[in-house]
Each structure stands twice: as structure tokens, then as C-alpha cells.
Scaffold this motif. Structure first.
Motif, mmCIF file in Angstrom:
data_model
loop_
_atom_site.group_PDB
_atom_site.id
_atom_site.type_symbol
_atom_site.label_atom_id
_atom_site.label_comp_id
_atom_site.label_asym_id
_atom_site.label_seq_id
_atom_site.Cartn_x
_atom_site.Cartn_y
_atom_site.Cartn_z
ATOM 1 N N GLN A 59 -0.396 9.232 6.319
ATOM 2 C CA GLN A 59 -0.265 8.221 5.269
ATOM 3 C C GLN A 59 0.907 8.568 4.362
ATOM 4 O O GLN A 59 1.175 9.737 4.087
ATOM 5 C CB GLN A 59 -1.530 8.157 4.399
ATOM 6 C CG GLN A 59 -2.765 7.647 5.086
ATOM 7 C CD GLN A 59 -3.963 7.610 4.134
ATOM 8 O OE1 GLN A 59 -3.887 8.030 2.975
ATOM 9 N NE2 GLN A 59 -5.076 7.125 4.617
ATOM 10 N N ILE A 60 1.594 7.520 3.908
ATOM 11 C CA ILE A 60 2.592 7.626 2.851
ATOM 12 C C ILE A 60 2.102 6.721 1.718
ATOM 13 O O ILE A 60 2.037 5.506 1.877
ATOM 14 C CB ILE A 60 3.979 7.169 3.322
ATOM 15 C CG1 ILE A 60 4.498 8.074 4.452
ATOM 16 C CG2 ILE A 60 4.957 7.135 2.153
ATOM 17 C CD1 ILE A 60 5.743 7.541 5.139
ATOM 18 N N VAL A 61 1.728 7.331 0.600
ATOM 19 C CA VAL A 61 1.258 6.567 -0.552
ATOM 20 C C VAL A 61 2.397 6.492 -1.557
ATOM 21 O O VAL A 61 2.885 7.526 -2.035
ATOM 22 C CB VAL A 61 0.023 7.213 -1.200
ATOM 23 C CG1 VAL A 61 -0.489 6.334 -2.346
ATOM 24 C CG2 VAL A 61 -1.087 7.422 -0.166
ATOM 25 N N LEU A 62 2.835 5.290 -1.868
ATOM 26 C CA LEU A 62 3.918 5.077 -2.829
ATOM 27 C C LEU A 62 3.311 4.709 -4.177
ATOM 28 O O LEU A 62 2.618 3.691 -4.284
ATOM 29 C CB LEU A 62 4.853 3.975 -2.342
ATOM 30 C CG LEU A 62 5.511 4.220 -0.974
ATOM 31 C CD1 LEU A 62 6.350 3.013 -0.560
ATOM 32 C CD2 LEU A 62 6.361 5.488 -0.994
ATOM 33 N N THR A 63 3.559 5.532 -5.189
ATOM 34 C CA THR A 63 2.977 5.238 -6.497
ATOM 35 C C THR A 63 3.621 4.024 -7.146
ATOM 36 O O THR A 63 2.993 3.369 -7.990
ATOM 37 C CB THR A 63 3.107 6.446 -7.440
ATOM 38 O OG1 THR A 63 4.494 6.780 -7.611
ATOM 39 C CG2 THR A 63 2.347 7.648 -6.894
ATOM 40 N N HIS A 64 4.852 3.728 -6.754
ATOM 41 C CA HIS A 64 5.514 2.502 -7.221
ATOM 42 C C HIS A 64 6.784 2.283 -6.421
ATOM 43 O O HIS A 64 7.088 3.053 -5.498
ATOM 44 C CB HIS A 64 5.769 2.534 -8.732
ATOM 45 C CG HIS A 64 6.687 3.625 -9.195
ATOM 46 N ND1 HIS A 64 6.324 4.955 -9.233
ATOM 47 C CD2 HIS A 64 7.971 3.596 -9.656
ATOM 48 C CE1 HIS A 64 7.309 5.679 -9.697
ATOM 49 N NE2 HIS A 64 8.339 4.879 -9.945
ATOM 50 N N SER A 65 7.517 1.253 -6.787
ATOM 51 C CA SER A 65 8.588 0.739 -5.929
ATOM 52 C C SER A 65 9.954 1.345 -6.182
ATOM 53 O O SER A 65 10.883 1.071 -5.414
ATOM 54 C CB SER A 65 8.690 -0.777 -6.122
ATOM 55 O OG SER A 65 8.935 -1.095 -7.499
ATOM 56 N N HIS A 66 10.133 2.146 -7.211
ATOM 57 C CA HIS A 66 11.476 2.603 -7.574
ATOM 58 C C HIS A 66 12.106 3.445 -6.464
ATOM 59 O O HIS A 66 11.424 4.118 -5.694
ATOM 60 C CB HIS A 66 11.444 3.384 -8.884
ATOM 61 C CG HIS A 66 11.259 2.515 -10.085
ATOM 62 N ND1 HIS A 66 10.933 3.002 -11.333
ATOM 63 C CD2 HIS A 66 11.363 1.161 -10.233
ATOM 64 C CE1 HIS A 66 10.843 2.002 -12.183
ATOM 65 N NE2 HIS A 66 11.097 0.879 -11.546
ATOM 66 N N ALA A 82 3.684 6.912 10.301
ATOM 67 C CA ALA A 82 2.677 6.923 9.238
ATOM 68 C C ALA A 82 2.486 5.535 8.645
ATOM 69 O O ALA A 82 3.403 4.704 8.641
ATOM 70 C CB ALA A 82 3.090 7.902 8.143
ATOM 71 N N GLN A 83 1.281 5.293 8.134
ATOM 72 C CA GLN A 83 0.988 4.061 7.405
ATOM 73 C C GLN A 83 1.521 4.164 5.990
ATOM 74 O O GLN A 83 1.506 5.239 5.381
ATOM 75 C CB GLN A 83 -0.516 3.813 7.339
ATOM 76 C CG GLN A 83 -1.121 3.178 8.570
ATOM 77 C CD GLN A 83 -2.471 2.550 8.245
ATOM 78 O OE1 GLN A 83 -3.234 3.090 7.457
ATOM 79 N NE2 GLN A 83 -2.766 1.420 8.848
ATOM 80 N N VAL A 84 1.980 3.034 5.444
ATOM 81 C CA VAL A 84 2.465 2.976 4.068
ATOM 82 C C VAL A 84 1.439 2.236 3.215
ATOM 83 O O VAL A 84 1.009 1.136 3.553
ATOM 84 C CB VAL A 84 3.821 2.254 3.983
ATOM 85 C CG1 VAL A 84 4.259 2.085 2.524
ATOM 86 C CG2 VAL A 84 4.877 3.033 4.761
ATOM 87 N N LEU A 85 1.053 2.861 2.112
ATOM 88 C CA LEU A 85 0.113 2.284 1.167
ATOM 89 C C LEU A 85 0.802 2.200 -0.191
ATOM 90 O O LEU A 85 1.521 3.125 -0.592
ATOM 91 C CB LEU A 85 -1.148 3.146 1.034
ATOM 92 C CG LEU A 85 -2.051 3.315 2.259
ATOM 93 C CD1 LEU A 85 -1.469 4.256 3.297
ATOM 94 C CD2 LEU A 85 -3.427 3.827 1.833
ATOM 95 N N ALA A 86 0.576 1.090 -0.915
ATOM 96 C CA ALA A 86 1.214 0.913 -2.219
ATOM 97 C C ALA A 86 0.422 -0.097 -3.025
ATOM 98 O O ALA A 86 -0.382 -0.869 -2.487
ATOM 99 C CB ALA A 86 2.661 0.447 -2.056
ATOM 100 N N GLY A 87 0.650 -0.078 -4.330
ATOM 101 C CA GLY A 87 0.008 -1.052 -5.201
ATOM 102 C C GLY A 87 0.360 -2.472 -4.805
ATOM 103 O O GLY A 87 1.503 -2.781 -4.459
#
Length: 239
Positions: A59-66, A82-87
């Protein structure tokens, strides 16, 4: 880059702008943010140091888009699958299907932003590659496949869809850019789209029971982290 071990299963990979965190999960590893464009080789090398193959990144969890957080996501997905997860509210910016809102700078932030932007130009930053978001995260969601429950918190203000991850059992918090550190203090991260909203989100995180705070900018808080967060004065930062 030298890996810094924060807990038994969490490492920080420091970068000049935007640290990356690697987390061991039962069937491999997860990544919290991906650094600037061009950071993928260093991240893959760090995983190799931990005995992981590229396909072990789940998994790749992005806390935000910057760009200093999502900038290498596309290259890492291509290398690892990997899967990408984001808000959910930041997902369109990460995919490139909607324009990202501009931060509203204070005078202090504007000077810092100009300095950082000049550094990016001098370094010849590679172009940003957009990446699909496989899972859109919302407040109260939990992440599957981790060694303990992971609660997603929607903490808007830095960006509309900023998220934090709270691992309550071990007392670990990944706050994204809402929280930075300086000289052992917790401060409000700069460059927010809505300063008042960011301060409210900061205060929400400060109310949590935490022992370790893994920040993307600054040194991690590994002692008295909850007290440090509660003692912070985000209302007066960057003015």
C-alpha cells in the motif's frame, strides 16, 4: 539516504523536503507518502535494505496531494504494483482530473515558499506524473492488512482532503503536513488552503492519545508526544 528506525516496525526515510515513512505490515510493507518526483529509486533502495522486494510494497497511503508527498507515487506503482490510498477530496488532484487549490500564505509563509520554489527550480525537478487512486479514504475508515487497527481521520485545512492515520494500540500518529516540528516543538505546518480549518484539525489531533508522531517535516516526536502536541500554539504559528 539513511533509514531512521522510529519503532520496531516503522522507519523514516528522510529527504530534504518531505520525509517518507515505511511501515512493516503482516504481508509486506506500506508506505506513507512518496516524496518529491525522482524519489522512487531511494525508496526502493530503502525497501531493499529492509529485505523487501519491490512487490512486497502493498500500500501507498498519501496523506495529501502536494508534490512532496505524491510526487513519486506513479513511479512506485509502476515498480511495485502497490495500491494507492488517499483522502477522497484530494483524490481528483492526485489523479490530475481537477486543479489543486492554491494555499493562502501568510507573509512568513510566502517568503519560505519562494525560497523552496527557487530550490526546486535549481534542482531541476522532474515533471509530476499523475497516478490513479485505488481507494478513497474518509473520516472513520480503517485500513486493512495492517498489524493493528488503523483509523483514518479527515483533517482538512492543509488541503481539502488531508488525512491522518492513528494507530491507537501503539499510540502512533501520522499527521501529514498539519503538524511539523522545530527544536522539539510541534508547530502548524505551513502553506494551508484554509488556515482556520487547519488549526481546528491540528487541535483535533492534539486531543488524541499518542506516544509517537511521525511528521513529514522535522524530527519525529518520540517522547511525551501527546504533551508536546497539547502544548503547541498553532494559532500563532507563521504570523
Amino acid at each position: 539516504m539513511q533509514l531512521i528506525r522510529i519503532t520496531a516496525d516503522i522507519w523514516q526515510l528522510p529527504f530534504p523536503v518531505g520525509h517518507v515513512h515505511i511501515v512493516r505490515v503482516p504481508d509486506g510493507f506500506a508506505l506513507i507518502d512518496t516524496g518529491m518526483p525522482g524519489s522512487a529509486p531511494a525508496i526502493l533502495d530503502a525497501l531493499d535494505q529492509l529485505g523487501a522486494r519491490p512487490q512486497d510494497l502493498r500500500q501507498i497511503v498519501l496523506t495529501h496531494s502536494h508534490v512532496d508527498h505524491a510526487g513519486s507515487a506513479a513511479d512506485l506503482v509502476a515498480a511495485t504494483g502497490a495500491q494507492v490510498l488517499a483522502g477522497a477530496l484530494d483524490a481528483p488532484f492526485i489523479r490530475g482530473t481537477a486543479p489543486e487549490p492554491e494555499p493562502r500564505h501568510t507573509a512568513s509563509e510566502r517568503a519560505l515558499h519562494e525560497q523552496i520554489a527557487a530550490g526546486f527550480g535549481d534542482a531541476g525537478m522532474p515533471p509530476v506524473k499523475r497516478v490513479p487512486v485505488d481507494m478513497e479514504l474518509r473520516d472513520g475508515d480503517t485500513l486493512d492488512g495492517w498489524a493493528e487497527p488503523v483509523r483514518v481521520l479527515h483533517v482538512p485545512g492543509h488541503t481539502p482532503g488531508s488525512i491522518a492515520l492513528h494507530l491507537a494500540s501503539s499510540g502512533v500518529l501520522f499527521p501529514g503536513d498539519l503538524v511539523a516540528t522545530a527544536e522539539g516543538r510541534a508547530i502548524l505546518g505551513p502553506f494551508n488552503v484554509d488556515r482556520e480549518q487547519a488549526i481546528a484539525s491540528f487541535r483535533r489531533l492534539a486531543a488524541l492519545e499518542v506516544e509517537t508522531v511521525c511528521v513529514p517535516h522535522g524530527e519525529p516526536l518520540t517522547e511525551n508526544a501527546g504533551a508536546v502536541l497539547r502544548a503547541a500554539t498553532p494559532e500563532s504559528d507563521w504570523l
